[in-house]
Design an enzyme around this catalytic site. Structure first.
Site, PDB file in Angstrom:
ATOM      1  N   ARG A  36     -11.349  30.203  19.990  1.00 54.56           N
ATOM      2  CA  ARG A  36     -11.178  29.818  21.389  1.00 54.56           C
ATOM      3  C   ARG A  36     -12.525  29.507  22.038  1.00 54.56           C
ATOM      4  O   ARG A  36     -13.556  30.079  21.647  1.00 54.56           O
ATOM      5  CB  ARG A  36     -10.499  30.946  22.175  1.00 54.56           C
ATOM      6  N   THR A  68       9.342  26.442  13.124  1.00 54.74           N
ATOM      7  CA  THR A  68       8.733  25.946  14.369  1.00 54.74           C
ATOM      8  C   THR A  68       9.440  24.722  14.951  1.00 54.74           C
ATOM      9  O   THR A  68       9.588  23.699  14.297  1.00 54.74           O
ATOM     10  CB  THR A  68       7.234  25.610  14.196  1.00 54.74           C
ATOM     11  N   LYS A 115       1.540  31.247   5.180  1.00 56.20           N
ATOM     12  CA  LYS A 115       1.903  30.231   6.165  1.00 56.20           C
ATOM     13  C   LYS A 115       1.008  29.008   5.953  1.00 56.20           C
ATOM     14  O   LYS A 115      -0.216  29.104   5.993  1.00 56.20           O
ATOM     15  CB  LYS A 115       1.732  30.786   7.585  1.00 56.20           C
TER      16      LYS A 115
END
Length: 483
Positions: free
Chosen positions: A80, A279, A221
């Site tokens: 971030r 998703t 994933k």
């Protein structure tokens, strides 16, 4: 005990729990509507909240007498930017913008980026995607204390928005301190699957596997382009794989995701690893009681491709219609599997058996089902490997997995076409056939006069010894005196 018949569809449904579905009543409603497994998202919520949800799921096992699968999804590292003096800044297309190590609040010309790993990985002309790809920066120069970029796609950027680095492998550990705490909690709670985020290379799986200590199964994933490039190596080390299309769609052009989804599903099937497509499958049902036609087609495509499981995220975790979303996904899957061309489509993917007796029998079972008109394949298993081999071939009928191990039964809840039952092991051939007949009848997988194909290993109870295939006829009186 309330007894539900096995699911008549082969694909499994994985439902994410959250604020919209955290009561025992709603979790039960999702199960009855068609959820076969539940996802606990470790990115949100406290451990005590997750523990309450896990207890509610385990209570379903006692009520319905059916092993129920729980997947714990670790958050992974989050990259971030820092903060802005005014809470946000507007980056103009074509303007220069700097990311640096200065912790002072940023503005329209610069902001803090507190991740030294990114500085080490970037080279000129690579891209940085901000705020889920809404803004795009092109790197022009990289120094120890700053990254000079040009804004290719501008817009408003607010505090602590995410950063994606699609063009290089960032040397960030796949497990953060939070992930380690969450993984320890998941193991203590006996979760059946652990999903590892931010997998970029096979080595990323090593620490999670070590910390799991043999408890549960590990799912990789696939949400980074770098992972796709080393997919087979990753699958060699993982027990299963999730196609995390939301994150893949941030780092790749949207049109690149559908062929990658097919590639990942096909590769996982060839390698005998359960594959979950996840998703935004019924995204509009977060707010609407019905999906769009495009979403229905999207779910159907995953089923036609032969995915083991399809997943609901915010639809059941935070949406207004969680139960309806599960019921809709269940209905779509049933519709696809009733299509006369469904099984032909499934077998576009070639699954070549290894040169082992177990693989030969697993492949042969599907053909025998077709020839003799059997109603089910019954597999005795300790570790679940025989069942996964059979499921890889996508037979015409459902697979009844009989295992003495509850953990094995639970893990099989994400495997295509499998109804797992925990039961005592058998000691001889006659007992093997008799129990297979009784269990197939008891669980409504065959009727009087029908046939089942039985797979087992001799000596009985020895993992990895599948070497017996038997066709058994059902008289119809096998349960007399045993109810």
């Amino acid at each position: 005990m309330t007894r539900l018949p096995p699911r008549s569809r082969k694909v499994r449904i994985l439902a994410t729990l959250g604020p919209a579905s955290d009561t025992p009543e709603m979790i039960r409603a999702l199960f009855v509507a068609g959820a076969d497994a539940f996802r606990i998202n470790m990115s949100h919520g406290a451990h005590e909240d997750h523990a309450a949800r896990i207890a509610a799921i385990r209570a379903l096992e006692k009520e319905f007498g059916r092993p129920t699968t729980i997947l714990g999804d670790l958050q992974g590292p989050k990259l971030r930017v820092g903060t802005f003096a005014r809470g946000l800044a507007v980056l103009k297309t074509g303007a220069r913008f700097t990311l640096d190590r200065d912790e002072k609040p940023g503005d329209a010309k610069r902001v803090n980026l507190p991740h030294p790993e990114i500085y080490a990985a970037l080279v000129p002309e690579t891209r940085l995607l901000l705020d889920d790809g809404k803004l795009v920066l092109r790197v022009k120069a990289v120094m120890d204390d700053r990254i000079e970029t040009v804004v290719e796609v501008g817009g408003a950027l607010s505090n602590r928005k995410g950063v994606n680095v699609p063009d290089v492998v960032v040397p960030v550990p796949a497990l953060t301190e939070k992930d380690r705490r969450d993984l320890s909690f998941a193991i203590e709670q006996g979760l059946d699957w652990i999903a590892l985020s931010f997998v970029q290379r096979p080595e990323d799986l090593a620490e999670a596997r070590r910390l799991m200590g043999g408890h549960g199964a590990l799912m990789a994933k696939i949400e980074k382009p770098a992972a796709v490039q080393r997919l087979e190596e990753i699958l060699e080390l993982a027990d299963g794989v999730m196609v995390a299309r939301g994150d893949l769609g941030v780092e790749l052009p949207p049109q690149a995701v559908p062929p990658l989804q097919k590639q990942i599903v096909a590769t996982a099937r060839r390698m005998g690893r359960p594959v979950v497509v996840a998703t935004q499958m019924l995204e509009s049902m977060i707010k609407a009681p019905t999906p769009t036609r495009a979403e229905v087609s999207d779910v159907a495509t995953a089923v036609y491709d032969g995915a083991d499981a399809i997943m609901l995220s915010a639809e059941t975790a935070a949406g207004d219609w969680p139960q309806e979303a599960v019921a809709m996904m269940d209905s779509i899957a049933h519709s696809v599997e009733r299509d006369p061309g469904y099984f032909a489509r499934l077998h576009f993917t070639e699954t070549r058996p290894d040169g082992t007796t177990a693989d030969a029998l697993a492949e042969g079972a599907g053909g025998i089902v077709s020839v003799v008109g059997a109603s089910a394949i019954t597999c005795y298993t300790t570790s679940g490997s025989t069942v996964r081999r059979v499921a890889r071939e996508r037979p015409l009928v459902s697979i009844l997995a009989l295992t003495p191990r509850l953990d094995t039964a639970r893990k099989l809840g994400l495997t295509w076409g499998v109804h797992a039952v925990r039961t005592k092991d058998v000691g001889n051939f006659e007992e093997m056939v008799g129990k297979a007949r009784r269990m197939a009848l008891r669980h409504a997988m065959v009727e009087k006069g029908g046939k089942i194909v039985v797979l087992a290993g001799v000596p009985f109870g020895t993992p990895g010894s599948t070497n017996v295939l038997h066709v058994a006829a059902i008289r119809g009186d096998e349960l007399r005196g045993r109810e």
